[in-house]
Design a protein around this motif. Structure first.
Motif, short mmCIF file in Angstrom:
data_model
loop_
_atom_site.label_atom_id
_atom_site.label_comp_id
_atom_site.label_asym_id
_atom_site.label_seq_id
_atom_site.Cartn_x
_atom_site.Cartn_y
_atom_site.Cartn_z
N MET A 1 0.84 -1.18 0.00
CA MET A 1 0.00 0.00 0.00
C MET A 1 0.88 1.24 0.00
O MET A 1 1.77 1.38 0.83
N THR A 2 0.66 2.13 -0.91
CA THR A 2 1.47 3.33 -1.03
C THR A 2 0.84 4.48 -0.26
O THR A 2 -0.34 4.73 -0.37
N HIS A 3 1.67 5.15 0.52
CA HIS A 3 1.20 6.32 1.25
C HIS A 3 1.69 7.56 0.52
O HIS A 3 2.89 7.83 0.49
N GLU A 4 0.78 8.27 -0.07
CA GLU A 4 1.15 9.50 -0.76
C GLU A 4 1.41 10.56 0.29
O GLU A 4 0.61 10.75 1.21
N GLN A 5 2.54 11.24 0.18
CA GLN A 5 2.87 12.27 1.14
C GLN A 5 2.14 13.55 0.78
O GLN A 5 2.17 13.98 -0.37
N VAL A 6 1.46 14.13 1.76
CA VAL A 6 0.75 15.38 1.50
C VAL A 6 1.66 16.54 1.88
O VAL A 6 2.49 16.44 2.78
N LYS A 7 1.50 17.63 1.16
CA LYS A 7 2.34 18.81 1.39
C LYS A 7 1.47 20.06 1.45
O LYS A 7 0.38 20.11 0.91
N ILE A 8 2.02 21.05 2.13
CA ILE A 8 1.41 22.37 2.14
C ILE A 8 2.47 23.36 1.66
O ILE A 8 3.67 23.07 1.73
N ASN A 9 2.05 24.50 1.16
CA ASN A 9 2.96 25.55 0.76
C ASN A 9 2.96 26.60 1.87
O ASN A 9 1.93 27.20 2.16
N VAL A 10 4.10 26.78 2.52
CA VAL A 10 4.22 27.74 3.61
C VAL A 10 4.87 29.00 3.05
O VAL A 10 5.93 28.95 2.43
N LEU A 11 4.22 30.14 3.31
CA LEU A 11 4.74 31.44 2.89
C LEU A 11 5.32 32.14 4.11
O LEU A 11 4.66 32.22 5.15
N TYR A 12 6.53 32.64 3.98
CA TYR A 12 7.19 33.35 5.08
C TYR A 12 7.29 34.83 4.72
O TYR A 12 7.69 35.18 3.61
N PHE A 13 6.96 35.68 5.67
CA PHE A 13 7.07 37.12 5.48
C PHE A 13 7.92 37.71 6.60
O PHE A 13 8.05 37.13 7.67
N ALA A 14 8.47 38.89 6.35
CA ALA A 14 9.18 39.70 7.35
C ALA A 14 10.20 38.87 8.13
O ALA A 14 11.08 38.27 7.54
N ALA A 15 10.07 38.84 9.46
CA ALA A 15 11.06 38.18 10.31
C ALA A 15 11.16 36.69 10.03
O ALA A 15 12.25 36.11 10.12
N ALA A 16 10.05 36.06 9.68
CA ALA A 16 10.09 34.62 9.38
C ALA A 16 10.90 34.36 8.11
O ALA A 16 11.63 33.38 8.02
N LEU B 1 7.64 24.13 0.18
CA LEU B 1 6.69 23.02 0.23
C LEU B 1 7.09 22.14 1.41
O LEU B 1 8.23 21.69 1.49
N VAL B 2 6.15 21.93 2.33
CA VAL B 2 6.44 21.20 3.55
C VAL B 2 5.59 19.93 3.60
O VAL B 2 4.36 20.02 3.60
N PRO B 3 6.23 18.76 3.65
CA PRO B 3 5.47 17.53 3.84
C PRO B 3 4.90 17.52 5.26
O PRO B 3 5.59 17.87 6.21
#
Length: 91
Positions: A1-16, A26-28
């Motif tokens: 069974m294959t587990h597809e890794q889900v990702k989100i796109n994190v946007l960093y502004f200013a100090a981050a 892109l963060v898994p």
């Protein structure tokens, strides 16, 4: 069974942005991650960004361009765009 890794796109502004050296990444994530747990995941990804924990603790979040009032109730399922909104000092 294959587990597809889900990702989100994190946007960093200013100090981050300054702390990570990135404007976005892109963060898994584990399935059904609460937004309130995302800071721990990001700090673990950037061990050299010493100030990142403090920055994230003082920041607000937006998910898909909507500000989040309570990160504890937001579940990330993958595919979202999450922005770190750092406090802005004025003068």
């Amino acid at each position: 069974m294959t587990h597809e890794q889900v990702k989100i796109n994190v946007l960093y502004f200013a100090a981050a942005w300054t702390a990570t050296g990135l404007s976005n990444e892109l963060v898994p994530i584990p399935r059904n991650l609460r937004l309130s747990s995302l800071a721990d995941l990001l700090v673990a990804r950037h061990p050299k960004a010493a100030a990142l924990r403090k920055i994230l603790d003082g920041s607000k979040w937006s998910v898909d361009a909507e500000m989040v009032d309570d990160p504890e109730v937001v579940e990330l399922k993958g595919g979202e765009e999450v922005a770190v909104i750092c406090p802005v000092s004025g003068g």
